[in-house]
Design an enzyme around this catalytic site. Sequence first.
Site: not given
Ligand code: NAP
Length: 283
Positions: A43, A48, A73, A107
Amino acid sequence: MRNVTLNNGVEMPILGFGVYQIPPEQTERAVTDALAAGYRLLDTAAAYGNEEAVGRAIKNSGIPREELFVTTKLWVQDAPAQENTGRAFEASLSALGLDHLDLYLMHQPYGDVYGQWRAMEALHREGLVRAIGVANFHPDRLVDLIVNNEITPAVDQIETHPFFQRTADQELMHEHGVQPQSWGGFAEGKNDLFTNPLLSSIGAEHGKSVAQVVLRWLTQRGIVAIPKSVRAERMAENIDIFDFELTDAQMAAIASLDTGNTLFFDHRDPAMVDWLAKRRLDA
Ligand code: NAP
């Protein structure tokens, strides 16, 4: 890996890998590690700034294209949306080095949403994208888009995590045949999610981590999850969630963590609408 079936019959993995906030120079390695760990749903987004790096990792992996599910997106487009959406799509496809996408999401629910959606419908009809969907659409905007267009979005990707569970929104999506997808499934660690006492104790009962409990809870609710990590050991941990099941009592206990509020921002907040809707990627 388990799949969900989208409203047009396309199969999508229920767990994938998100690359938001991974700097372009780290993204190729991160995606390479994620593919090695077994992720097949990727994704990304034009916004990004790392589509090219995702594309390089895909190319170098040697994994057959049909085994992958690639989402990107569309950022908010100026009118004429038809022309500009086509151009933005071509730019994303070319950056990714692909000849088609599996899922293309609008998006943000801003700007000429109808023009953008009709252009996305055209891309779908041309066979350039297997499914089209949206992100950050609240139920009112989602239903309005469904009622006034030919193609119902296959997916709505919205903020969903233990502190903002979106249960009613997901019920509405299911009623309309829209697949819910969670972004920020870990709330990016906010509210001390990874040391939450309830999630930790449930994890201990299964010999699993908080991250695994959260991803199991999402997928057990039928929600597609796309955790992000730059660490290979966490990528392996986050995909290892299909050998245990949360009990009804554990699901109910997790439901008690819902605050009903965003931990990021409300997509209906006028100041955020103004800021996001005016943002241009090439500006
Ligand atoms: P998330 O997945 O909720 O959290 C990522 C955080 O968690 C990072 O700091 C990562 O650190 C940490 N982490 C991951 N696995 C872990 C584990 N097993 N134990 C402890 N810490 C852990 O955040 P997100 O990236 O915002 O959301 C996920 C995806 O959703 C995005 O990458 C993107 O593709 C999508 N997204 C979409 C939108 C939208 O508007 N459509 C908005 C936001 C995000 P490390 O990397 O240091 O491991």
